[in-house]
Motif scaffolding. Structure first.
Motif, PDB file in Angstrom:
ATOM      1  N   LYS A  16       0.870  -1.093  -0.320  1.00 42.39           N
ATOM      2  CA  LYS A  16       0.229  -0.127  -0.279  1.00 42.39           C
ATOM      3  C   LYS A  16       1.392   1.149  -0.516  1.00 42.39           C
ATOM      4  CE  LYS A  16      -1.917  -1.793   3.600  1.00 42.39           C
ATOM      5  NZ  LYS A  16      -2.550  -1.739   4.776  1.00 42.39           N
ATOM      6  N   SER A  35      -2.245  11.110   8.290  1.00 36.86           N
ATOM      7  CA  SER A  35      -3.001  10.017   9.707  1.00 36.86           C
ATOM      8  C   SER A  35      -2.055  10.726  10.942  1.00 36.86           C
ATOM      9  CB  SER A  35      -2.382   9.025   9.873  1.00 36.86           C
ATOM     10  OG  SER A  35      -2.753   8.466   8.513  1.00 36.86           O
ATOM     11  N   ARG A  39       2.348   6.535  17.112  1.00 39.76           N
ATOM     12  CA  ARG A  39       4.353   5.416  16.918  1.00 39.76           C
ATOM     13  C   ARG A  39       4.936   6.119  16.956  1.00 39.76           C
ATOM     14  NH1 ARG A  39       6.150   4.972  12.598  1.00 39.76           N
ATOM     15  NH2 ARG A  39       5.623   4.544  11.067  1.00 39.76           N
ATOM     16  N   ARG A  42      10.189   7.183  12.403  1.00 41.65           N
ATOM     17  CA  ARG A  42      10.864   6.299  12.060  1.00 41.65           C
ATOM     18  C   ARG A  42      11.963   7.197  11.230  1.00 41.65           C
ATOM     19  NH1 ARG A  42       6.931   2.690   9.406  1.00 41.65           N
ATOM     20  NH2 ARG A  42       6.476   0.821  10.609  1.00 41.65           N
ATOM     21  N   TYR A  51       3.564  11.926   9.007  1.00 41.82           N
ATOM     22  CA  TYR A  51       2.285  11.782  10.085  1.00 41.82           C
ATOM     23  C   TYR A  51       2.041  12.456  10.759  1.00 41.82           C
ATOM     24  CZ  TYR A  51       1.754   6.357   9.429  1.00 41.82           C
ATOM     25  OH  TYR A  51       1.565   4.608   9.328  1.00 41.82           O
ATOM     26  N   GLU A  70     -11.698   8.322  11.563  1.00 40.98           N
ATOM     27  CA  GLU A  70     -11.750   6.451  12.236  1.00 40.98           C
ATOM     28  C   GLU A  70     -10.751   6.908  12.793  1.00 40.98           C
ATOM     29  OE1 GLU A  70      -9.335   4.621  11.243  1.00 40.98           O
ATOM     30  OE2 GLU A  70      -8.625   6.378   9.593  1.00 40.98           O
ATOM     31  N   ALA A  72      -7.619   2.985  14.684  1.00 40.94           N
ATOM     32  CA  ALA A  72      -6.957   2.053  15.203  1.00 40.94           C
ATOM     33  C   ALA A  72      -6.499   1.824  16.187  1.00 40.94           C
ATOM     34  CB  ALA A  72      -7.119   0.839  13.606  1.00 40.94           C
ATOM     35  N   LEU A  74      -2.843  -1.001  16.309  1.00 40.75           N
ATOM     36  CA  LEU A  74      -2.409  -1.912  15.161  1.00 40.75           C
ATOM     37  C   LEU A  74      -1.140  -2.884  15.919  1.00 40.75           C
ATOM     38  CD1 LEU A  74      -3.569  -0.187  12.854  1.00 40.75           C
ATOM     39  CD2 LEU A  74      -2.014  -1.257  11.575  1.00 40.75           C
ATOM     40  N   TYR A  80      -3.230   4.614  15.643  1.00 41.72           N
ATOM     41  CA  TYR A  80      -3.237   5.547  14.261  1.00 41.72           C
ATOM     42  C   TYR A  80      -5.063   5.251  13.903  1.00 41.72           C
ATOM     43  CZ  TYR A  80       0.766   2.587  12.968  1.00 41.72           C
ATOM     44  OH  TYR A  80       2.222   2.201  13.279  1.00 41.72           O
ATOM     45  N   GLY A  81      -5.169   7.314  13.590  1.00 38.71           N
ATOM     46  CA  GLY A  81      -6.213   7.889  13.358  1.00 38.71           C
ATOM     47  C   GLY A  81      -5.639   8.127  11.419  1.00 38.71           C
ATOM     48  N   THR A  82      -7.131   8.523  11.524  1.00 41.63           N
ATOM     49  CA  THR A  82      -8.060  10.161  10.076  1.00 41.63           C
ATOM     50  C   THR A  82      -8.362  10.847  10.736  1.00 41.63           C
ATOM     51  OG1 THR A  82      -7.924   8.591   8.308  1.00 41.63           O
ATOM     52  CG2 THR A  82      -8.687  10.322   8.159  1.00 41.63           C
ATOM     53  N   GLU A 100      -4.971   5.749   3.154  1.00 40.16           N
ATOM     54  CA  GLU A 100      -4.314   4.617   3.139  1.00 40.16           C
ATOM     55  C   GLU A 100      -4.629   4.462   4.844  1.00 40.16           C
ATOM     56  OE1 GLU A 100      -1.550   2.256   4.822  1.00 40.16           O
ATOM     57  OE2 GLU A 100      -0.241   3.362   3.230  1.00 40.16           O
ATOM     58  N   ILE A 101      -5.573   3.564   5.386  1.00 41.27           N
ATOM     59  CA  ILE A 101      -5.569   2.829   6.193  1.00 41.27           C
ATOM     60  C   ILE A 101      -5.986   1.374   6.583  1.00 41.27           C
ATOM     61  CG2 ILE A 101      -6.533   4.987   6.636  1.00 41.27           C
ATOM     62  CD1 ILE A 101      -9.653   4.232   6.952  1.00 41.27           C
ATOM     63  N   ASP A 102      -5.710   0.648   7.906  1.00 41.73           N
ATOM     64  CA  ASP A 102      -5.838  -0.323   8.046  1.00 41.73           C
ATOM     65  C   ASP A 102      -7.656  -0.926   7.679  1.00 41.73           C
ATOM     66  OD1 ASP A 102      -6.962  -0.139  10.125  1.00 41.73           O
ATOM     67  OD2 ASP A 102      -6.798  -1.790  11.416  1.00 41.73           O
ATOM     68  N   GLY A 105     -10.041   0.016   9.633  1.00 41.25           N
ATOM     69  CA  GLY A 105     -10.694   2.285   9.968  1.00 41.25           C
ATOM     70  C   GLY A 105     -11.622   1.708   9.183  1.00 41.25           C
TER      71      GLY A 105
HETATM   72  P1  5GP Z   1       3.127   2.115   9.504  1.00 45.34           P
HETATM   73  O1  5GP Z   1       3.237   2.209  11.126  1.00 45.34           O
HETATM   74  O2  5GP Z   1       4.032   0.967   8.739  1.00 45.34           O
HETATM   75  O3  5GP Z   1       3.662   3.515   9.114  1.00 45.34           O
HETATM   76  O4  5GP Z   1       1.792   1.805   9.192  1.00 45.34           O
HETATM   77  C1  5GP Z   1       1.366   0.712   9.656  1.00 45.34           C
HETATM   78  C2  5GP Z   1      -0.359   0.535   9.790  1.00 45.34           C
HETATM   79  O5  5GP Z   1      -1.299   1.486   9.706  1.00 45.34           O
HETATM   80  C3  5GP Z   1      -0.267   0.397   8.012  1.00 45.34           C
HETATM   81  O6  5GP Z   1      -1.429  -0.890   7.518  1.00 45.34           O
HETATM   82  C4  5GP Z   1      -1.486   1.342   7.878  1.00 45.34           C
HETATM   83  O7  5GP Z   1      -2.483   1.317   6.849  1.00 45.34           O
HETATM   84  C5  5GP Z   1      -2.298   2.236   9.409  1.00 45.34           C
HETATM   85  N1  5GP Z   1      -2.531   2.788   9.396  1.00 45.34           N
HETATM   86  C6  5GP Z   1      -1.863   4.456   8.647  1.00 45.34           C
HETATM   87  N2  5GP Z   1      -2.681   5.407   9.209  1.00 45.34           N
HETATM   88  C7  5GP Z   1      -3.780   5.231   9.594  1.00 45.34           C
HETATM   89  C8  5GP Z   1      -5.379   5.504  10.031  1.00 45.34           C
HETATM   90  O8  5GP Z   1      -5.076   7.297   9.910  1.00 45.34           O
HETATM   91  N3  5GP Z   1      -5.790   4.218  10.319  1.00 45.34           N
HETATM   92  C9  5GP Z   1      -5.918   3.611  10.435  1.00 45.34           C
HETATM   93  N4  5GP Z   1      -6.603   2.552  10.631  1.00 45.34           N
HETATM   94  N5  5GP Z   1      -4.772   2.857   9.346  1.00 45.34           N
HETATM   95  C10 5GP Z   1      -3.758   3.355   9.539  1.00 45.34           C
END
Ligand code: 5GP
Length: 183
Positions: A16, A35, A39, A42, A51, A70, A72, A74, A80-82, A100-102, A105
């Motif tokens: 993604k 988002s 976390r 990095r 982010y 939304e 969630a 993870l 993580y949220g929008t 781009e979310i899980d 979400g």
């Molecule tokens: P990473 O930590 O690798 O940046 O992201 C991990 C996962 O968090 C990804 O699969 C991504 O789809 C999900 N993610 C990123 N932003 C959001 C968000 O705002 N809401 C939700 N529900 N998932 C998110």
């Protein structure tokens, strides 16, 4: 006219973020939500670009204020949220928006905005997904095993989505996604 809101989701490791990075480069007419996450950044990640990095209390406040469209947690860890405001603003202006979310979400967006278009990015095969999830080579085996279990559950959610795109190549997926979003 269909909603200008598109959600891109799919199992971890499906690619993604590569698709989203390519879209950012090639399709500036599509606005991508940034988002909020608890976390830590990095190396190389920039606050407000990759982010919005907040602590737990900050995330709690955003939820309490109703500022999240939304959110969630993870892998039982970070949230993580929008942010709702910027998405609503862009939609009001008629700008195509991409989240781009899980999968969890994506389900919440479905409830909050029933006319949003949910796009599922699927791997060419389960074997390919396993290869990608284990191929990173940096995580301990139990982390990989948990990822695979989650990925299996996430794959099963494909039927809930409006469209499935198979990630055969980044260029093809981007072309199809843009065709869906910009009409
Ligand atoms: P990473 O930590 O690798 O940046 O992201 C991990 C996962 O968090 C990804 O699969 C991504 O789809 C999900 N993610 C990123 N932003 C959001 C968000 O705002 N809401 C939700 N529900 N998932 C998110």
């Amino acid at each position: 006219m269909h909603s200008r809101l598109t959600v891109l989701s799919g199992p971890s490791g499906v690619g993604k973020s590569t698709v989203v990075a390519e879209l950012r480069r090639s399709s500036p007419q599509i606005w991508q939500s940034i988002s909020v996450t608890t976390r830590p950044p990095r190396p190389g990640e920039v606050d407000g670009r990759d982010y919005f990095f907040v602590d737990d209390a900050g995330f709690d406040r955003l939820i309490a204020d109703g500022a999240m469209l939304e959110w969630a947690r993870l892998y039982g860890r970070h949230r993580y949220g929008t942010p709702r405001g910027p998405v609503e603003e862009k939609l009001k202006e008629g700008v195509p928006c991409l989240l781009e979310i899980d999968v969890a979400g994506a389900r919440q967006v479905r409830r909050a905005a029933p006319d949003a278009r949910l796009v599922f990015l699927a791997p060419p095969s389960w074997e390919e997904l396993v290869r990608r999830l284990t191929g990173r080579g940096t995580e301990p085996p139990e982390v990989v095993a948990r990822r695979l279990a989650v990925a299996k559950q996430e794959l099963a959610a494909a039927g809930e989505f409006d469209v499935t795109l198979v990630n055969t190549s980044v260029a093809t997926v981007c072309r199809r996604l843009v065709a869906l979003m910009v009409q």
